[in-house]
Scaffold this active site. Structure first.
Site, PDB file in Angstrom:
ATOM      1  N   ASP A  12      13.584 -60.913  -0.237  1.00 52.96           N
ATOM      2  CA  ASP A  12      13.879 -60.664   1.172  1.00 52.96           C
ATOM      3  C   ASP A  12      15.346 -60.256   1.266  1.00 52.96           C
ATOM      4  O   ASP A  12      16.120 -60.474   0.337  1.00 52.96           O
ATOM      5  CB  ASP A  12      13.622 -61.935   2.003  1.00 52.96           C
ATOM      6  CG  ASP A  12      13.961 -61.737   3.474  1.00 52.96           C
ATOM      7  OD1 ASP A  12      13.545 -60.701   4.040  1.00 52.96           O
ATOM      8  OD2 ASP A  12      14.676 -62.569   4.055  1.00 52.96           O
ATOM      9  N   SER A  13      15.711 -59.725   2.421  1.00 52.53           N
ATOM     10  CA  SER A  13      17.115 -59.378   2.668  1.00 52.53           C
ATOM     11  C   SER A  13      18.005 -60.630   2.691  1.00 52.53           C
ATOM     12  O   SER A  13      19.206 -60.525   2.515  1.00 52.53           O
ATOM     13  CB  SER A  13      17.217 -58.657   4.010  1.00 52.53           C
ATOM     14  OG  SER A  13      16.600 -59.440   5.018  1.00 52.53           O
ATOM     15  N   TYR A  44      18.978 -56.121   6.589  1.00 58.16           N
ATOM     16  CA  TYR A  44      18.444 -54.800   6.246  1.00 58.16           C
ATOM     17  C   TYR A  44      17.991 -54.077   7.535  1.00 58.16           C
ATOM     18  O   TYR A  44      17.889 -52.868   7.557  1.00 58.16           O
ATOM     19  CB  TYR A  44      17.226 -54.914   5.322  1.00 58.16           C
ATOM     20  CG  TYR A  44      17.495 -55.259   3.871  1.00 58.16           C
ATOM     21  CD1 TYR A  44      18.757 -55.661   3.415  1.00 58.16           C
ATOM     22  CD2 TYR A  44      16.457 -55.176   2.930  1.00 58.16           C
ATOM     23  CE1 TYR A  44      18.955 -55.978   2.069  1.00 58.16           C
ATOM     24  CE2 TYR A  44      16.665 -55.478   1.588  1.00 58.16           C
ATOM     25  CZ  TYR A  44      17.910 -55.892   1.160  1.00 58.16           C
ATOM     26  OH  TYR A  44      18.100 -56.204  -0.172  1.00 58.16           O
ATOM     27  N   GLY A  45      17.702 -54.866   8.565  1.00 58.04           N
ATOM     28  CA  GLY A  45      17.083 -54.327   9.782  1.00 58.04           C
ATOM     29  C   GLY A  45      17.936 -53.347  10.557  1.00 58.04           C
ATOM     30  O   GLY A  45      17.445 -52.627  11.426  1.00 58.04           O
ATOM     31  N   CYS A  75      10.268 -59.198   3.176  1.00 55.66           N
ATOM     32  CA  CYS A  75      11.032 -58.586   4.269  1.00 55.66           C
ATOM     33  C   CYS A  75      10.207 -57.474   4.924  1.00 55.66           C
ATOM     34  O   CYS A  75       9.761 -56.542   4.252  1.00 55.66           O
ATOM     35  CB  CYS A  75      12.319 -58.013   3.680  1.00 55.66           C
ATOM     36  SG  CYS A  75      13.363 -57.203   4.873  1.00 55.66           S
ATOM     37  N   ASN A  76      10.028 -57.577   6.233  1.00 61.70           N
ATOM     38  CA  ASN A  76       9.253 -56.559   6.949  1.00 61.70           C
ATOM     39  C   ASN A  76       9.937 -55.200   6.891  1.00 61.70           C
ATOM     40  O   ASN A  76       9.280 -54.171   6.725  1.00 61.70           O
ATOM     41  CB  ASN A  76       9.072 -56.958   8.415  1.00 61.70           C
ATOM     42  CG  ASN A  76       8.020 -58.018   8.610  1.00 61.70           C
ATOM     43  OD1 ASN A  76       6.939 -57.758   9.123  1.00 61.70           O
ATOM     44  ND2 ASN A  76       8.308 -59.236   8.201  1.00 61.70           N
ATOM     45  N   THR A  77      11.258 -55.207   7.016  1.00 62.28           N
ATOM     46  CA  THR A  77      12.004 -53.942   6.990  1.00 62.28           C
ATOM     47  C   THR A  77      11.827 -53.265   5.631  1.00 62.28           C
ATOM     48  O   THR A  77      11.576 -52.056   5.555  1.00 62.28           O
ATOM     49  CB  THR A  77      13.498 -54.217   7.270  1.00 62.28           C
ATOM     50  OG1 THR A  77      13.609 -54.941   8.504  1.00 62.28           O
ATOM     51  CG2 THR A  77      14.284 -52.935   7.350  1.00 62.28           C
ATOM     52  N   GLU A 154      18.826 -67.692  13.165  1.00 58.23           N
ATOM     53  CA  GLU A 154      19.746 -68.185  12.129  1.00 58.23           C
ATOM     54  C   GLU A 154      20.722 -69.207  12.702  1.00 58.23           C
ATOM     55  O   GLU A 154      21.175 -70.115  12.017  1.00 58.23           O
ATOM     56  CB  GLU A 154      20.475 -67.018  11.469  1.00 58.23           C
ATOM     57  CG  GLU A 154      19.480 -66.186  10.687  1.00 58.23           C
ATOM     58  CD  GLU A 154      20.055 -65.327   9.585  1.00 58.23           C
ATOM     59  OE1 GLU A 154      21.291 -65.291   9.412  1.00 58.23           O
ATOM     60  OE2 GLU A 154      19.256 -64.682   8.893  1.00 58.23           O
ATOM     61  N   CYS A 186       8.529 -59.779  11.587  1.00 55.30           N
ATOM     62  CA  CYS A 186       9.852 -60.065  11.021  1.00 55.30           C
ATOM     63  C   CYS A 186       9.808 -61.461  10.407  1.00 55.30           C
ATOM     64  O   CYS A 186       9.157 -62.355  10.954  1.00 55.30           O
ATOM     65  CB  CYS A 186      10.901 -60.007  12.131  1.00 55.30           C
ATOM     66  SG  CYS A 186      12.556 -60.456  11.582  1.00 55.30           S
ATOM     67  N   THR A 187      10.519 -61.621   9.302  1.00 54.42           N
ATOM     68  CA  THR A 187      10.512 -62.902   8.582  1.00 54.42           C
ATOM     69  C   THR A 187      10.930 -64.092   9.458  1.00 54.42           C
ATOM     70  O   THR A 187      10.502 -65.214   9.214  1.00 54.42           O
ATOM     71  CB  THR A 187      11.510 -62.835   7.409  1.00 54.42           C
ATOM     72  OG1 THR A 187      12.739 -62.266   7.876  1.00 54.42           O
ATOM     73  CG2 THR A 187      10.963 -62.011   6.273  1.00 54.42           C
ATOM     74  N   HIS A 188      11.798 -63.822  10.440  1.00 56.71           N
ATOM     75  CA  HIS A 188      12.364 -64.924  11.229  1.00 56.71           C
ATOM     76  C   HIS A 188      11.459 -65.390  12.371  1.00 56.71           C
ATOM     77  O   HIS A 188      11.649 -66.479  12.903  1.00 56.71           O
ATOM     78  CB  HIS A 188      13.706 -64.502  11.834  1.00 56.71           C
ATOM     79  CG  HIS A 188      14.799 -64.348  10.830  1.00 56.71           C
ATOM     80  ND1 HIS A 188      14.695 -63.503   9.746  1.00 56.71           N
ATOM     81  CD2 HIS A 188      16.016 -64.936  10.743  1.00 56.71           C
ATOM     82  CE1 HIS A 188      15.812 -63.574   9.035  1.00 56.71           C
ATOM     83  NE2 HIS A 188      16.624 -64.432   9.619  1.00 56.71           N
TER      84      HIS A 188
HETATM   85  N1  DGL Z   1      14.027 -59.914   6.724  1.00 57.69           N
HETATM   86  C1  DGL Z   1      14.172 -58.960   7.807  1.00 57.69           C
HETATM   87  C2  DGL Z   1      12.789 -58.493   8.261  1.00 57.69           C
HETATM   88  O1  DGL Z   1      11.805 -59.175   8.116  1.00 57.69           O
HETATM   89  C3  DGL Z   1      14.962 -59.542   8.965  1.00 57.69           C
HETATM   90  C4  DGL Z   1      16.427 -59.723   8.666  1.00 57.69           C
HETATM   91  C5  DGL Z   1      17.123 -58.414   8.348  1.00 57.69           C
HETATM   92  O2  DGL Z   1      17.336 -57.596   9.258  1.00 57.69           O
HETATM   93  O3  DGL Z   1      17.417 -58.212   7.189  1.00 57.69           O
HETATM   94  O4  DGL Z   1      12.675 -57.406   8.787  1.00 57.69           O
END
Ligand code: DGL
Length: 271
Positions: A12-13, A44-45, A75-77, A154, A186-188
């Site tokens: 993940d990012s 990464y987003g 990571c979704n991005t 976060e 998104c992971t969060h």
């Molecule tokens: N992990 C990213 C996602 O799921 C969220 C955090 C980021 O922007 O890196 O898209």
């Protein structure tokens, strides 16, 4: 050692992908997991596609060096922009979060009106929209970037009134479009599930992309005969990060839902 005994790699990012590691650990409790959080370069987003692809290749290469049997792009991005490239470039099973989320949403929807929320880069990629439309051409997809949500999670502000207000603002147009299913892309966002539920009510089904990804990984590894079936002990989770590891354990506990081994700091080689 047989291939099926090797760990599953997850990247993940940053630390958010631990929500995916948590669900994979729950679905496959005997599997060893190696987790890489690119904490030096998160988020990464907000980055461009070429940067997300380059970082994702470096992350994948690191996990392959750890001798993993498969890679999960938590990571979704990164899944949105890099998955097809990673699949072509590397010779091992690689799974992302988009397809499992798409499948889960299509199973849940009754009116084919589906909402998607994620980072700016995920929404710009149209990965969820294209995936949904490829499998259901009558689907109507309403997507919205929600860039304020990652920092709020976060910060631990998942139950604050300000977070609820921001969610109301972000989700109002999707509700006006009468969606009956919402992909938390998104992971969060799994950590915001209660807050989102309280804003959208019971009528909208929520798709937790971490949960659907874990189900998908289990199904695929089973199909590929890569599950560590003979292991009797509980699987371990070894975290690696690219920035100093001090803040990791405090945040990790929240995202993983349990204490975690201390993380090792590593430098990634350019590809
Ligand atoms: N992990 C990213 C996602 O799921 C969220 C955090 C980021 O922007 O890196 O898209």
């Amino acid at each position: 050692m047989s291939k099926s005994e090797l760990p599953i790699g997850i990247f993940d990012s940053g630390i958010g992908g631990l929500t995916v590691a948590r669900q994979i650990h729950k679905a496959l409790p005997n599997e060893d997991l190696v987790y890489l959080g690119d904490t030096a370069r998160v988020p990464y987003g907000t980055k461009s596609p070429s940067t997300v692809v380059r970082f994702s290749c470096e992350d994948t290469q690191f996990l392959i060096q750890q001798n993993v049997k498969a890679v999960v792009v938590a990571c979704n991005t990164a899944s949105a922009w890099a998955l097809p490239i990673l699949e072509k470039k590397y010779n091992l099973p690689i799974f992302g979060v988009i397809l499992p989320g798409v499948r889960a949403a299509l199973e849940k929807t009754r009116n084919q009106r589906i909402g998607v929320i994620g980072t700016g880069a995920t929404i710009r990629s149209k990965a969820y929209s294209n995936g949904l439309l490829a499998r259901c051409d009558s689907a109507k997809v309403f997507a919205r970037a929600c860039p304020l949500l990652v920092p709020l999670v976060e910060e631990g502000w998942t139950n604050r009134s300000v977070t609820r207000e921001i969610l109301e603002e972000y989700l109002a147009p999707l509700r006006r479009h009468r969606i009956d299913t919402l992909i938390l892309g998104c992971t969060h966002y799994p950590l915001l599930k209660h807050a989102i539920r309280s804003v959208v009510g019971r009528e909208i089904a929520l798709v937790d992309s971490a949960e659907s990804c874990a189900r998908f990984v289990k199904e695929r590894l089973e199909h590929l005969n890569l599950l560590a079936k003979s292991r009797r002990r509980t699987g371990t989770i070894q975290p690696f990060v690219t920035d100093e590891a001090d803040r990791f354990s405090e945040l990790a506990r929240r995202f993983l839902g349990m204490p975690c081994e201390p993380a090792w700091k590593v430098d990634l080689a350019p590809v």
